[in-house]
Design a protein around this motif. Sequence first.
Motif, mmCIF file in Angstrom:
data_model
loop_
_atom_site.group_PDB
_atom_site.id
_atom_site.type_symbol
_atom_site.label_atom_id
_atom_site.label_comp_id
_atom_site.label_asym_id
_atom_site.label_seq_id
_atom_site.Cartn_x
_atom_site.Cartn_y
_atom_site.Cartn_z
ATOM 1 N N ALA A 161 0.518 -0.959 -0.325
ATOM 2 C CA ALA A 161 -0.450 -0.217 -0.128
ATOM 3 C C ALA A 161 0.474 1.344 0.169
ATOM 4 C CB ALA A 161 -0.660 -0.117 1.247
ATOM 5 N N GLY A 162 1.814 1.612 0.429
ATOM 6 C CA GLY A 162 2.935 2.479 0.903
ATOM 7 C C GLY A 162 3.118 2.433 -0.306
ATOM 8 N N VAL A 163 3.659 1.902 -1.324
ATOM 9 C CA VAL A 163 4.162 1.944 -2.326
ATOM 10 C C VAL A 163 3.626 1.596 -3.493
ATOM 11 C CG1 VAL A 163 6.031 0.331 -4.510
ATOM 12 C CG2 VAL A 163 6.363 0.068 -2.224
ATOM 13 N N VAL A 164 2.167 1.661 -3.606
ATOM 14 C CA VAL A 164 1.183 2.221 -4.757
ATOM 15 C C VAL A 164 0.570 3.556 -4.360
ATOM 16 C CG1 VAL A 164 -1.003 1.472 -5.201
ATOM 17 C CG2 VAL A 164 0.530 -0.883 -4.557
ATOM 18 N N LEU A 165 0.586 3.671 -3.267
ATOM 19 C CA LEU A 165 0.171 5.242 -2.906
ATOM 20 C C LEU A 165 0.945 5.968 -3.941
ATOM 21 C CD1 LEU A 165 -1.748 4.499 0.852
ATOM 22 C CD2 LEU A 165 -2.852 4.841 -1.917
ATOM 23 N N THR A 166 2.063 5.303 -2.905
ATOM 24 C CA THR A 166 3.067 7.206 -3.303
ATOM 25 C C THR A 166 3.111 6.590 -4.959
ATOM 26 O OG1 THR A 166 3.648 6.454 -1.018
ATOM 27 C CG2 THR A 166 5.150 7.857 -3.162
ATOM 28 N N GLY A 167 3.365 5.620 -5.700
ATOM 29 C CA GLY A 167 3.986 5.985 -6.591
ATOM 30 C C GLY A 167 3.212 5.894 -7.518
ATOM 31 N N ARG A 168 1.339 6.114 -7.580
ATOM 32 C CA ARG A 168 0.278 6.653 -7.884
ATOM 33 C C ARG A 168 0.462 8.063 -7.895
ATOM 34 N NH1 ARG A 168 -4.497 3.059 -6.969
ATOM 35 N NH2 ARG A 168 -4.327 1.286 -8.323
ATOM 36 N N THR A 169 0.749 8.604 -6.729
ATOM 37 C CA THR A 169 0.869 10.145 -7.158
ATOM 38 C C THR A 169 1.678 10.883 -7.784
ATOM 39 O OG1 THR A 169 -0.704 10.422 -4.506
ATOM 40 C CG2 THR A 169 0.334 11.884 -5.442
ATOM 41 N N LEU A 170 2.775 9.936 -7.620
ATOM 42 C CA LEU A 170 4.088 10.300 -8.107
ATOM 43 C C LEU A 170 3.837 10.598 -9.539
ATOM 44 C CD1 LEU A 170 6.521 9.326 -5.788
ATOM 45 C CD2 LEU A 170 5.919 11.808 -5.925
ATOM 46 N N GLN A 171 2.823 9.257 -10.159
ATOM 47 C CA GLN A 171 2.693 8.843 -11.474
ATOM 48 C C GLN A 171 1.778 9.927 -12.000
ATOM 49 O OE1 GLN A 171 1.670 5.012 -12.182
ATOM 50 N NE2 GLN A 171 4.129 4.418 -12.839
ATOM 51 N N ARG A 172 0.956 10.472 -11.358
ATOM 52 C CA ARG A 172 -0.182 10.691 -11.741
ATOM 53 C C ARG A 172 0.538 13.097 -12.261
ATOM 54 N NH1 ARG A 172 -3.874 11.491 -7.547
ATOM 55 N NH2 ARG A 172 -3.766 9.123 -7.454
ATOM 56 N N ARG A 173 1.886 13.635 -11.195
ATOM 57 C CA ARG A 173 2.166 14.755 -10.713
ATOM 58 C C ARG A 173 3.028 15.072 -11.906
ATOM 59 N NH1 ARG A 173 -1.119 18.217 -9.123
ATOM 60 N NH2 ARG A 173 0.971 19.651 -8.805
ATOM 61 N N ARG A 174 3.494 13.377 -12.385
ATOM 62 C CA ARG A 174 4.703 13.189 -13.619
ATOM 63 C C ARG A 174 5.991 13.848 -12.284
ATOM 64 N NH1 ARG A 174 0.752 15.038 -17.736
ATOM 65 N NH2 ARG A 174 0.506 12.690 -18.805
ATOM 66 N N ILE A 175 5.680 12.976 -11.286
ATOM 67 C CA ILE A 175 7.519 13.745 -10.233
ATOM 68 C C ILE A 175 8.316 12.412 -10.933
ATOM 69 C CG2 ILE A 175 7.705 13.773 -8.338
ATOM 70 C CD1 ILE A 175 5.395 15.201 -7.337
ATOM 71 N N PRO A 176 9.391 13.041 -11.571
ATOM 72 C CA PRO A 176 9.985 11.612 -11.588
ATOM 73 C C PRO A 176 11.062 11.131 -10.292
ATOM 74 C CG PRO A 176 11.106 13.630 -12.337
ATOM 75 C CD PRO A 176 9.690 14.388 -12.123
ATOM 76 N N ALA A 177 11.306 9.837 -11.157
ATOM 77 C CA ALA A 177 11.723 9.241 -9.856
ATOM 78 C C ALA A 177 13.112 9.636 -9.159
ATOM 79 C CB ALA A 177 12.370 7.873 -10.085
ATOM 80 N N ARG A 178 14.223 9.972 -10.413
ATOM 81 C CA ARG A 178 15.494 10.900 -10.251
ATOM 82 C C ARG A 178 14.843 11.644 -8.350
ATOM 83 N NH1 ARG A 178 18.148 15.916 -13.012
ATOM 84 N NH2 ARG A 178 15.632 16.715 -12.589
ATOM 85 N N SER A 179 14.626 13.110 -8.491
ATOM 86 C CA SER A 179 13.917 13.765 -8.221
ATOM 87 C C SER A 179 13.769 13.345 -6.466
ATOM 88 C CB SER A 179 12.819 14.957 -8.136
ATOM 89 O OG SER A 179 13.254 15.235 -9.097
ATOM 90 N N ILE A 180 12.991 12.341 -6.389
ATOM 91 C CA ILE A 180 12.874 11.368 -5.007
ATOM 92 C C ILE A 180 13.975 10.533 -5.122
ATOM 93 C CG2 ILE A 180 11.884 9.424 -4.058
ATOM 94 C CD1 ILE A 180 9.697 11.236 -5.100
#
Length: 166
Positions: free
Chosen positions: A66-85
């Motif tokens: 749940a932690g991975v999915v909730l975080t990942g979905r929001t980051l994808q929706r907002r188009r925040i790259p993995a590099r920033s994280i």
Amino acid sequence: MESEILMTILTAVLIAVGTAGVVVPILPGSILIIGALLLWAFSVGSPVGWVVFGVGSAFALAGLVAGVVLTGRTLQRRRIPARSITIGLVAGVVGMFAIPVVGLFVGFALGLFGSEYLRQRSFQPALESSVHALKAAGLGILAELGLAFAAGSTWIVGVWIHFLTR
């Protein structure tokens, strides 16, 4: 009987560290809780131990996912790259050593914002995407923490049942 009590105390410590690890990513989190439950199930060797392991592990694993999915979905929706994280995480580790107690969180937030500012070249959009990423990470942590508490509570009930029925 003494070894069961010692293993129960060790399991309690491991579950507490695992629960803290959900909030402080430097420590192991849900995986440590699953390992502690497995250790306890082996040490008590009763059906109660194995049921607690199964149910508690399901909670901990669900929290991890749940932690991975909730975080990942929001980051994808907002188009925040993995590099920033990633830059935020590295800055968080540096911050942990530079500023005691809160350095991990301050470093992560500043690293994330810095990366987003360099990517977007504008203060307001960088701030907005950083805030959304922080909210997503917080939501993921809350979901995993709640399910880690559920796993720990399952274990506590199992301890009571195990020792009262012996």
